[in-house]
Design an enzyme around this catalytic site. Structure first.
Site, PDB file in Angstrom:
ATOM      1  N   GLY A  19      41.646  23.794  39.964  1.00 25.21           N
ATOM      2  CA  GLY A  19      40.371  24.017  40.628  1.00 25.21           C
ATOM      3  C   GLY A  19      39.505  24.931  39.786  1.00 25.21           C
ATOM      4  O   GLY A  19      39.648  24.985  38.567  1.00 25.21           O
ATOM      5  N   SER A  20      38.644  25.675  40.452  1.00 29.24           N
ATOM      6  CA  SER A  20      37.678  26.490  39.717  1.00 29.24           C
ATOM      7  C   SER A  20      38.329  27.756  39.164  1.00 29.24           C
ATOM      8  O   SER A  20      39.338  28.239  39.688  1.00 29.24           O
ATOM      9  CB  SER A  20      36.533  26.868  40.655  1.00 29.24           C
ATOM     10  OG  SER A  20      37.043  27.631  41.727  1.00 29.24           O
ATOM     11  N   VAL A  25      38.473  30.758  41.851  1.00 29.68           N
ATOM     12  CA  VAL A  25      39.551  30.672  42.844  1.00 29.68           C
ATOM     13  C   VAL A  25      40.908  30.860  42.155  1.00 29.68           C
ATOM     14  O   VAL A  25      41.779  31.582  42.649  1.00 29.68           O
ATOM     15  CB  VAL A  25      39.486  29.331  43.623  1.00 29.68           C
ATOM     16  CG1 VAL A  25      40.697  29.166  44.529  1.00 29.68           C
ATOM     17  CG2 VAL A  25      38.210  29.256  44.454  1.00 29.68           C
ATOM     18  N   GLY A  26      41.083  30.277  40.990  1.00 30.78           N
ATOM     19  CA  GLY A  26      42.343  30.397  40.251  1.00 30.78           C
ATOM     20  C   GLY A  26      42.672  31.845  39.921  1.00 30.78           C
ATOM     21  O   GLY A  26      43.815  32.285  40.064  1.00 30.78           O
ATOM     22  N   GLU A  77      45.174  25.404  36.363  1.00 29.92           N
ATOM     23  CA  GLU A  77      44.335  24.499  35.553  1.00 29.92           C
ATOM     24  C   GLU A  77      42.923  24.638  36.090  1.00 29.92           C
ATOM     25  O   GLU A  77      42.665  24.326  37.252  1.00 29.92           O
ATOM     26  CB  GLU A  77      44.814  23.051  35.682  1.00 29.92           C
ATOM     27  CG  GLU A  77      46.271  22.815  35.309  1.00 29.92           C
ATOM     28  CD  GLU A  77      46.586  23.107  33.858  1.00 29.92           C
ATOM     29  OE1 GLU A  77      45.662  23.375  33.060  1.00 29.92           O
ATOM     30  OE2 GLU A  77      47.780  23.089  33.508  1.00 29.92           O
ATOM     31  N   CYS A 109      37.281  17.657  34.650  1.00 35.82           N
ATOM     32  CA  CYS A 109      37.432  18.981  34.036  1.00 35.82           C
ATOM     33  C   CYS A 109      37.284  18.853  32.526  1.00 35.82           C
ATOM     34  O   CYS A 109      36.870  19.784  31.850  1.00 35.82           O
ATOM     35  CB  CYS A 109      38.772  19.575  34.400  1.00 35.82           C
ATOM     36  SG  CYS A 109      40.107  18.450  34.118  1.00 35.82           S
ATOM     37  N   GLN A 155      28.100  20.357  46.322  1.00 35.83           N
ATOM     38  CA  GLN A 155      28.120  20.000  44.906  1.00 35.83           C
ATOM     39  C   GLN A 155      26.717  19.559  44.453  1.00 35.83           C
ATOM     40  O   GLN A 155      26.232  19.974  43.399  1.00 35.83           O
ATOM     41  CB  GLN A 155      29.144  18.856  44.756  1.00 35.83           C
ATOM     42  CG  GLN A 155      29.719  18.651  43.415  1.00 35.83           C
ATOM     43  CD  GLN A 155      30.312  19.900  42.815  1.00 35.83           C
ATOM     44  OE1 GLN A 155      30.759  20.810  43.506  1.00 35.83           O
ATOM     45  NE2 GLN A 155      30.288  19.963  41.490  1.00 35.83           N
ATOM     46  N   GLU A 161      29.929  25.939  33.650  1.00 37.43           N
ATOM     47  CA  GLU A 161      30.314  24.589  34.050  1.00 37.43           C
ATOM     48  C   GLU A 161      29.414  24.145  35.196  1.00 37.43           C
ATOM     49  O   GLU A 161      29.488  24.702  36.291  1.00 37.43           O
ATOM     50  CB  GLU A 161      31.771  24.637  34.524  1.00 37.43           C
ATOM     51  CG  GLU A 161      32.342  23.300  34.885  1.00 37.43           C
ATOM     52  CD  GLU A 161      33.770  23.412  35.421  1.00 37.43           C
ATOM     53  OE1 GLU A 161      34.036  24.295  36.258  1.00 37.43           O
ATOM     54  OE2 GLU A 161      34.598  22.601  35.006  1.00 37.43           O
TER      55      GLU A 161
HETATM   56  P1  NAP Z   1      38.048  24.963  44.036  1.00 38.38           P
HETATM   57  O1  NAP Z   1      36.879  25.191  44.887  1.00 38.38           O
HETATM   58  O2  NAP Z   1      38.562  26.088  43.212  1.00 38.38           O
HETATM   59  O3  NAP Z   1      39.203  24.420  44.989  1.00 38.38           O
HETATM   60  C1  NAP Z   1      40.439  23.960  44.500  1.00 38.38           C
HETATM   61  C2  NAP Z   1      41.473  24.026  45.618  1.00 38.38           C
HETATM   62  O4  NAP Z   1      41.704  25.399  45.964  1.00 38.38           O
HETATM   63  C3  NAP Z   1      41.026  23.343  46.897  1.00 38.38           C
HETATM   64  O5  NAP Z   1      42.153  22.758  47.508  1.00 38.38           O
HETATM   65  C4  NAP Z   1      40.525  24.515  47.727  1.00 38.38           C
HETATM   66  O6  NAP Z   1      40.539  24.278  49.094  1.00 38.38           O
HETATM   67  C5  NAP Z   1      41.542  25.573  47.353  1.00 38.38           C
HETATM   68  N1  NAP Z   1      41.108  26.945  47.628  1.00 38.38           N
HETATM   69  C6  NAP Z   1      39.842  27.424  47.742  1.00 38.38           C
HETATM   70  N2  NAP Z   1      39.878  28.754  47.986  1.00 38.38           N
HETATM   71  C7  NAP Z   1      41.183  29.106  48.038  1.00 38.38           C
HETATM   72  C8  NAP Z   1      41.870  30.339  48.253  1.00 38.38           C
HETATM   73  N3  NAP Z   1      41.203  31.468  48.457  1.00 38.38           N
HETATM   74  N4  NAP Z   1      43.219  30.350  48.235  1.00 38.38           N
HETATM   75  C9  NAP Z   1      43.901  29.206  48.005  1.00 38.38           C
HETATM   76  N5  NAP Z   1      43.314  28.004  47.794  1.00 38.38           N
HETATM   77  C10 NAP Z   1      41.965  27.962  47.808  1.00 38.38           C
HETATM   78  O7  NAP Z   1      37.808  23.763  43.017  1.00 38.38           O
HETATM   79  P2  NAP Z   1      37.142  22.377  43.362  1.00 38.38           P
HETATM   80  O8  NAP Z   1      35.713  22.651  43.643  1.00 38.38           O
HETATM   81  O9  NAP Z   1      37.942  21.637  44.369  1.00 38.38           O
HETATM   82  O10 NAP Z   1      37.338  21.585  41.972  1.00 38.38           O
HETATM   83  C11 NAP Z   1      36.438  21.651  40.909  1.00 38.38           C
HETATM   84  C12 NAP Z   1      36.960  22.588  39.844  1.00 38.38           C
HETATM   85  O11 NAP Z   1      38.249  22.185  39.423  1.00 38.38           O
HETATM   86  C13 NAP Z   1      36.127  22.567  38.585  1.00 38.38           C
HETATM   87  O12 NAP Z   1      35.947  23.882  38.129  1.00 38.38           O
HETATM   88  C14 NAP Z   1      36.974  21.796  37.589  1.00 38.38           C
HETATM   89  O13 NAP Z   1      36.750  22.091  36.252  1.00 38.38           O
HETATM   90  C15 NAP Z   1      38.332  22.192  37.996  1.00 38.38           C
HETATM   91  N6  NAP Z   1      39.341  21.235  37.530  1.00 38.38           N
HETATM   92  C16 NAP Z   1      40.167  21.581  36.506  1.00 38.38           C
HETATM   93  C17 NAP Z   1      41.121  20.692  36.019  1.00 38.38           C
HETATM   94  C18 NAP Z   1      42.052  21.072  34.919  1.00 38.38           C
HETATM   95  O14 NAP Z   1      43.049  20.409  34.767  1.00 38.38           O
HETATM   96  N7  NAP Z   1      41.805  22.103  34.149  1.00 38.38           N
HETATM   97  C19 NAP Z   1      41.234  19.423  36.598  1.00 38.38           C
HETATM   98  C20 NAP Z   1      40.369  19.084  37.638  1.00 38.38           C
HETATM   99  C21 NAP Z   1      39.430  20.005  38.098  1.00 38.38           C
HETATM  100  P3  NAP Z   1      39.174  23.854  49.856  1.00 38.38           P
HETATM  101  O15 NAP Z   1      38.732  22.589  49.249  1.00 38.38           O
HETATM  102  O16 NAP Z   1      39.615  23.710  51.255  1.00 38.38           O
HETATM  103  O17 NAP Z   1      38.204  24.977  49.614  1.00 38.38           O
END
Ligand code: NAP
Ligand code: MG
Length: 484
Positions: free
Chosen positions: A228-229, A232-233, A250, A284, A331, A385
């Site tokens: 994810g982002s 959050v990571g 990731e 990503c 988004q 990003e």
């Molecule tokens: P995100 O907002 O960080 O969410 C990712 C996951 O984390 C979702 O399941 C989200 O749940 C959960 N989450 C949110 N807040 C949390 C918390 N405080 N504690 C635990 N889990 C939590 O990312 P996204 O918007 O879904 O995805 C887009 C991002 O992912 C982009 O930055 C992209 O670059 C990255 N990405 C990276 C890769 C890689 O391999 N490097 C691959 C794909 C995507 P909710 O949806 O319920 O908030």
């Protein structure tokens, strides 16, 4: 039926959430509710973790060949339902049906590879200092692991994480992104059909701040694999460290494609257009910056514009469409804000930049494929990003400057260079600060046999896929056995 609108805990599709729900809407038409999903509470999350904890010892004691049988059956079930899963993927995420099918095909390859990788879960036998002593190491499961996944590859990412986790003998709790619960459910359904023992794989839908936080802070969880982002990571990393919980993160990227003056410009432009706009720029590993030698800049931008004009934006289930909507209202807003910010700081908008509201697309999250040029290295357009169909073009005077500009970001996921000069190509490979790099190939290319992960703010912990995919989900134990 994939849209079960229930969670899967201890082998049963269960109603969770104490009545709290969230609506999932079609990004191609926000007036269409595609599912109402329970918001798992902290208590529901604990129940799922406990189910996984109870199931782990027996699952961990099966032989890997026995575990592989379950996973192969689940894989068979996925293969039989590609079209149905692709429909849900396009409905929830918006990507075109062709892109959805490609994602599932890629997940199948990864799953197949990781099942076999699990069968080769090797330890080491070492010569021993003492006579008559056998010294060796073995790999053991960690216990219960949490899998937290994003909406952009909502089928492939859980598949890439869960397959090695289960093969190694762990049990899992999966929390998919709130925007794509049905895809997560479709994945879990395949395991249900495969007869996976209750509690081995659990699935909860709920917010990151409630269900996600509990997964991250519960001491029973021994590892968290998150995609994810970056923001959050990083938060997950800090919280998990309090329990010494292992993390695999990731995260985001700002991936550069470098085009040198000797490059095959046609191939470079095809590659940039593919990796910048496929899945509406929400990979990503999308190309979000092209870094071009000034002597070929104008020609290259013209070639990009030509390609961008050919995109047909529309609903993902329309076969004529080559770019779907972005995934949801938040988004849409954040991408349009990013475009505005880029304009305000002096990026020159060459094409696109608007929400599309014509031709019956006004209810969806459609954005024109967008190119900015005149982008300089410290601009927002070069640093952050945007995660949508927005490409920043940056000019450089020579190869050295190209490497400097390419590395001048906090991210380090993917990169690529187009050149015919072997010396420059290999120097780029050596000096680019990323987890995966390419020469004369798009930034988004990956195959299952090699690890996949970023460096800097793009990744932390052992990368997924390849050999490290299963390594992350195991611990090492060594034995010294005196037999004489
Ligand atoms: P995100 O907002 O960080 O969410 C990712 C996951 O984390 C979702 O399941 C989200 O749940 C959960 N989450 C949110 N807040 C949390 C918390 N405080 N504690 C635990 N889990 C939590 O990312 P996204 O918007 O879904 O995805 C887009 C991002 O992912 C982009 O930055 C992209 O670059 C990255 N990405 C990276 C890769 C890689 O391999 N490097 C691959 C794909 C995507 P909710 O949806 O319920 O908030
Ligand atoms: Mg998000």
């Amino acid at each position: 039926m994939v849209n079960l609108k229930r969670n899967y805990i201890n082998g049963a599709w269960t109603q969770t959430g104490n009545g709290a729900t969230s609506e999932q809407r079609n990004p191609a038409d926000l007036s269409e509710v595609t599912g109402v999903w329970p918001k798992a509470s902290v208590q529901d999350t604990r129940t799922a973790i406990e189910a996984a904890q109870s199931a782990q010892p027996a699952w961990g004691r099966l032989t890997v060949y026995q575990r592989a049988e379950y996973l192969k059956r689940a894989l068979g079930s996925i293969r039989e339902r590609i079209d149905a899963i692709a429909d849900v993927l396009t409905l929830e995420n918006g990507k075109t049906l062709a892109e959805s099918k490609a994602e599932i095909a890629s997940a199948i390859k990864e799953m197949d590879f990781q099942i076999n990788e699990g069968l080769r879960l090797v330890g080491e036998v070492m010569p021993c200092e003492r006579d008559g002593v056998l010294a060796y190491s073995m790999r053991r499961p960690l216990g219960v692991v949490a899998i937290i996944t994003p909406w952009n590859f909502p089928f492939n990412v859980p598949c890439r994480k869960i397959t090695p986790a289960l093969m190694a003998g762990n049990t899992c709790v999966l929390k998919p992104a709130g925007l794509t619960p049905g895809v997560g459910a479709a994945f879990v359904q395949a395991y249900d059909e495969a007869g996976i023992p209750p509690g081995v794989l659990n699935f909860i839908t709920g917010s990151g701040s409630e269900a996600g936080e509990e997964l991250v802070s519960n001491p029973v969880i021994k590892a968290i694999s998150f995609t994810g982002s970056t923001e959050v990571g990083m938060g997950i990393h800090v919280k998990a460290s309090r329990n010494l919980t292992r993390t695999q993160l990731e995260m985001g990227g700002k991936n550069p494609l470098v085009v040198l003056s000797d490059a095959n410009l046609t191939e470079a432009a095809d590659s940039a257009a593919l990796a910048a706009y496929a899945c509406a720029g929400q990979w990503c590993t999308s190309t979000s910056r092209v870094v071009v030698e000034r002597s070929v800049l104008d020609d290259f931008v013209d070639m990009l514009l030509e390609r961008v004009k050919k995109f047909v934006v529309g609903r993902g289930n329309d076969p004529r469409v080559t770019m779907g909507p972005v995934c949801g209202e938040a988004q849409l807003k954040s991408i349009l804000d990013g475009i505005e910010r880029g304009r305000a700081e002096g990026g020159r908008l060459r094409i696109g930049g608007q929400r599309i509201v014509s031709d019956g697309l006004d209810k969806g999250c459609f954005i024109e494929p967008t190119i900015f040029d005149n982008v300089t290295p410290d601009m927002f357009l070069a640093q952050e990003e945007i995660f949508g169909p927005v490409l920043s073009v940056m000019a450089v005077n020579n190869f050295e400057e190209a490497i400097e500009v390419a590395n001048h970001v906090r991210f380090g996921l993917a990169s690529s260079i187009y050149t015919r000069d072997l010396q420059k190509a290999l120097t780029f490979v050596e000096r680019t600060d990323v987890g995966l790099t390419h020469v004369n190939l798009p930034t988004a290319l990956k195959e299952p046999q090699l690890s996949f992960g970023g460096v800097k703010c793009s990744g932390c912990g052992l990368p997924e896929a390849g050999h490290t995919g299963i390594e992350f989900f195991t611990e090492h134990k060594v034995a010294y056995i005196r037999y004489r």
